[in-house]
Design an enzyme around this catalytic site. Structure first.
Site, PDB file in Angstrom:
ATOM      1  N   TYR A 143       3.141  17.140   5.016  1.00 26.15           N
ATOM      2  CA  TYR A 143       4.344  17.316   5.842  1.00 26.15           C
ATOM      3  C   TYR A 143       3.904  17.535   7.270  1.00 26.15           C
ATOM      4  O   TYR A 143       2.981  18.309   7.545  1.00 26.15           O
ATOM      5  CB  TYR A 143       5.150  18.519   5.343  1.00 26.15           C
ATOM      6  CG  TYR A 143       6.353  18.879   6.195  1.00 26.15           C
ATOM      7  CD1 TYR A 143       6.353  20.053   6.952  1.00 26.15           C
ATOM      8  CD2 TYR A 143       7.476  18.060   6.255  1.00 26.15           C
ATOM      9  CE1 TYR A 143       7.444  20.390   7.738  1.00 26.15           C
ATOM     10  CE2 TYR A 143       8.580  18.398   7.030  1.00 26.15           C
ATOM     11  CZ  TYR A 143       8.558  19.569   7.772  1.00 26.15           C
ATOM     12  OH  TYR A 143       9.643  19.906   8.556  1.00 26.15           O
ATOM     13  N   ASP A 238      -3.532  16.916  11.766  1.00 30.86           N
ATOM     14  CA  ASP A 238      -2.410  17.838  11.932  1.00 30.86           C
ATOM     15  C   ASP A 238      -2.885  19.229  11.500  1.00 30.86           C
ATOM     16  O   ASP A 238      -2.902  19.549  10.309  1.00 30.86           O
ATOM     17  CB  ASP A 238      -1.210  17.376  11.095  1.00 30.86           C
ATOM     18  CG  ASP A 238      -0.040  18.331  11.250  1.00 30.86           C
ATOM     19  OD1 ASP A 238       1.031  18.056  10.665  1.00 30.86           O
ATOM     20  OD2 ASP A 238      -0.194  19.366  11.922  1.00 30.86           O
ATOM     21  N   LYS A 266       1.961  27.380  14.871  1.00 29.58           N
ATOM     22  CA  LYS A 266       1.868  28.596  14.057  1.00 29.58           C
ATOM     23  C   LYS A 266       0.996  29.687  14.704  1.00 29.58           C
ATOM     24  O   LYS A 266       1.432  30.367  15.626  1.00 29.58           O
ATOM     25  CB  LYS A 266       1.417  28.229  12.641  1.00 29.58           C
ATOM     26  CG  LYS A 266       2.456  27.330  11.918  1.00 29.58           C
ATOM     27  CD  LYS A 266       2.028  27.000  10.519  1.00 29.58           C
ATOM     28  CE  LYS A 266       2.898  25.923   9.917  1.00 29.58           C
ATOM     29  NZ  LYS A 266       4.200  26.418   9.436  1.00 29.58           N
TER      30      LYS A 266
HETATM   31  P1  KE4 Z   1       7.442  23.159  12.785  1.00 23.96           P
HETATM   32  O1  KE4 Z   1       8.234  22.030  13.445  1.00 23.96           O
HETATM   33  O2  KE4 Z   1       8.155  23.716  11.566  1.00 23.96           O
HETATM   34  O3  KE4 Z   1       6.987  24.212  13.763  1.00 23.96           O
HETATM   35  O4  KE4 Z   1       6.054  22.497  12.265  1.00 23.96           O
HETATM   36  C1  KE4 Z   1       6.110  21.397  11.394  1.00 23.96           C
HETATM   37  C2  KE4 Z   1       4.790  21.298  10.651  1.00 23.96           C
HETATM   38  C3  KE4 Z   1       3.880  20.340  11.052  1.00 23.96           C
HETATM   39  N1  KE4 Z   1       2.681  20.207  10.437  1.00 23.96           N
HETATM   40  C4  KE4 Z   1       2.346  21.015   9.412  1.00 23.96           C
HETATM   41  C5  KE4 Z   1       1.020  20.824   8.747  1.00 23.96           C
HETATM   42  C6  KE4 Z   1       3.252  22.030   8.965  1.00 23.96           C
HETATM   43  O5  KE4 Z   1       2.888  22.825   7.920  1.00 23.96           O
HETATM   44  C7  KE4 Z   1       4.490  22.172   9.589  1.00 23.96           C
HETATM   45  C8  KE4 Z   1       5.514  23.201   9.141  1.00 23.96           C
HETATM   46  N2  KE4 Z   1       5.199  23.924   7.958  1.00 23.96           N
HETATM   47  C9  KE4 Z   1       6.295  24.476   7.213  1.00 23.96           C
HETATM   48  C10 KE4 Z   1       5.709  25.268   6.032  1.00 23.96           C
HETATM   49  N3  KE4 Z   1       5.343  24.430   4.963  1.00 23.96           N
HETATM   50  C11 KE4 Z   1       7.201  25.308   8.046  1.00 23.96           C
HETATM   51  C12 KE4 Z   1       8.239  26.097   7.245  1.00 23.96           C
HETATM   52  C13 KE4 Z   1       9.611  25.494   7.375  1.00 23.96           C
HETATM   53  O6  KE4 Z   1       9.749  24.241   7.357  1.00 23.96           O
HETATM   54  O7  KE4 Z   1      10.560  26.306   7.461  1.00 23.96           O
END
Ligand code: KE4
Length: 427
Positions: A143, A238, A266
């Site tokens: 993701y 990523d 993060k």
């Molecule tokens: P954000 O747009 O949520 O800040 O980041 C997206 C993203 C991009 N790349 C990786 C590897 C990520 O894990 C994420 C976001 N991770 C999720 C947890 N699995 C965020 C939690 C959520 O979607 O509420």
């Protein structure tokens, strides 16, 4: 009697889709009423009913030094007192850029944004602008945020064009993304042989953390780097989740693989909205206002968010920080495995630095399909039983977990003891 948590959820659902501002928070995967947290401190969080939990989500990774670390809170307060935002450059953004480029040798230039989605979306656009190509390769189970071109699942055949994994994503856009199997070096090789000249970029989680935790095979990492170099495709790691989580140099340092671009988030925001993308200077110089690839953001480099991130990134540089984090994660995964096996339960677990994966399975999964064959119902039952014991795990069998520097040996031992109690009554 309706708890405060339940009332909040009932009321939130009237105005917020699903009652949440991000889907995974809704507990749809595990069932039950999502927790509304009112405060956190160190390794702990308290829900709206005042119940205390040992927290293994940590806001999905950012809270690596623990909730409300006094240094981070003070830095945020001091920055806020100077101004909440200017929409103009600040010295703290230069300080953050310098620190990121010092910590990650692959970063020759960097730009700050406000979320991981922005970082990956822009890295893709940048790779397309730099190469003049359109095709993107991603991997099933990974993701990268919710931009259209990345909400794509595997097409009918391995090498066919992707299909939208969300409604609202035009088929024409999804068709520009090819989805391959994670850890399948041969499949990647075959794809490049067939369409290497079309590929703008390959984007990958160097340790997959969004299908539960899946570690990369060496030959997979080596194939990624070799094939992107051979065919002039941009390798995007990523590291939104793995950056400063698996080691101070992220997964790129941990495994020794050099990306052309890397995305971060993060931990580097310390819980506030700060993320970034960066890498090779020749690619980054294609970005507006220098080059023709446009990207912008009102809140990019927000001084309060940067203050939280800078302070967090200073704290993680303490001697022994990552050794301690890895020890706590190992103490947890080993302790849970021993407890489960003592009671004859098919369970395994693993960790990389400060992130971990728990699986109701006899063997560690190395692919998306193997993760999908783990016992999800067993995880969901374990999740709720641990909640009852005051332990907050990620509310999905398909997420990684996180420890922080605030988790003590005693905290982990108490978590293992809670699991042992649950497993002893496991039928
Ligand atoms: P954000 O747009 O949520 O800040 O980041 C997206 C993203 C991009 N790349 C990786 C590897 C990520 O894990 C994420 C976001 N991770 C999720 C947890 N699995 C965020 C939690 C959520 O979607 O509420």
């Amino acid at each position: 009697m309706t708890t405060h948590n339940q009332q909040l959820f009932t009321d939130s659902q009237k105005l917020i889709p699903g009652g949440v501002n991000s889907p995974v928070r809704a507990f749809r995967s595990v069932g039950g009423t999502p927790l509304f947290f009112q405060r956190g401190l160190g390794a702990y969080v308290w829900d709206a009913d005042g119940k205390k939990y040992t927290d293994y989500v940590g806001s999905w990774g950012p809270m690596i030094v623990g909730h409300c670390h006094p240094d981070v809170v003070k830095a945020v307060q001091d920055a806020a007192a100077q101004g909440l935002g200017f929409g103009a450059p600040t010295a703290s953004e230069l300080e953050m850029a310098e620190l990121l480029c010092k910590l990650l040798p692959s970063l020759e230039m960097v730009r700050l944004v406000s979320s991981g989605t922005e970082a990956t979306m822009t890295a893709i656009r940048l790779a397309r602008g730099f190469t003049g190509r359109s095709r993107i390769i991603k991997f099933e189970g990974c993701y990268h945020g919710h931009s259209d071109g990345l909400l794509v699942k595997a097409g009918s055949g391995a090498l066919t064009f992707g299909q939208p994994s969300s409604s609202g994503v035009p088929a024409e856009i999804a068709a520009l993304t090819t989805v391959l199997a994670y850890n399948d070096a041969a499949g990647l090789e075959k794809c490049f042989a067939e369409m290497g000249h079309e590929i703008a970029a390959v984007i990958v989680e160097p340790v997959a953390g969004n299908m539960n935790l899946v570690t990369p095979k060496r030959e997979f990492l080596d194939a990624l780097r070799k094939l992107c170099t051979q065919h002039g495709a941009v390798l995007i790691l990523d590291e939104v989740m793995t950056g400063f989580r698996v080691s101070l140099q992220g997964a790129q340092g941990y495994y020794g693989v050099k990306p052309d671009l890397v995305t971060l988030g993060k931990v580097m925001g310390g819980g506030l909205p700060a993320a970034a993308f960066g890498g090779r200077r020749d690619i980054m110089q294609c970005l507006s206002p220098l080059g023709a690839v446009y990207q912008a953001g009102t809140l990019s480099g927000n001084p309060v968010a940067v203050a939280a991130g800078l302070t967090t990134l200073k704290l993680v540089q303490a001697p022994g920080f990552y050794e301690y984090l890895a020890q706590r994660a190992r103490q947890l995964t080993e302790g849970l495995t021993i407890a489960a096996h003592k009671h004859g339960i098919a369970f395994c677990a693993q960790s990389v630095g400060g992130m971990f994966g728990l699986y109701f399975s006899k063997t560690l999964p190395t692919s998306y399909d193997e993760v999908m064959s783990c016992d999800k119902a067993a995880f969901n039952r374990f999740f709720h039983a641990m909640l009852d014991e005051g332990v907050y795990l990620a509310p999905s069998a398909f997420e990684a977990g996180f420890v922080s520097a605030a988790h003590t040996e005693a905290d982990i031992a108490a978590t293992v003891a809670a699991a042992d109690k649950i497993f002893s009554g496991w039928r």
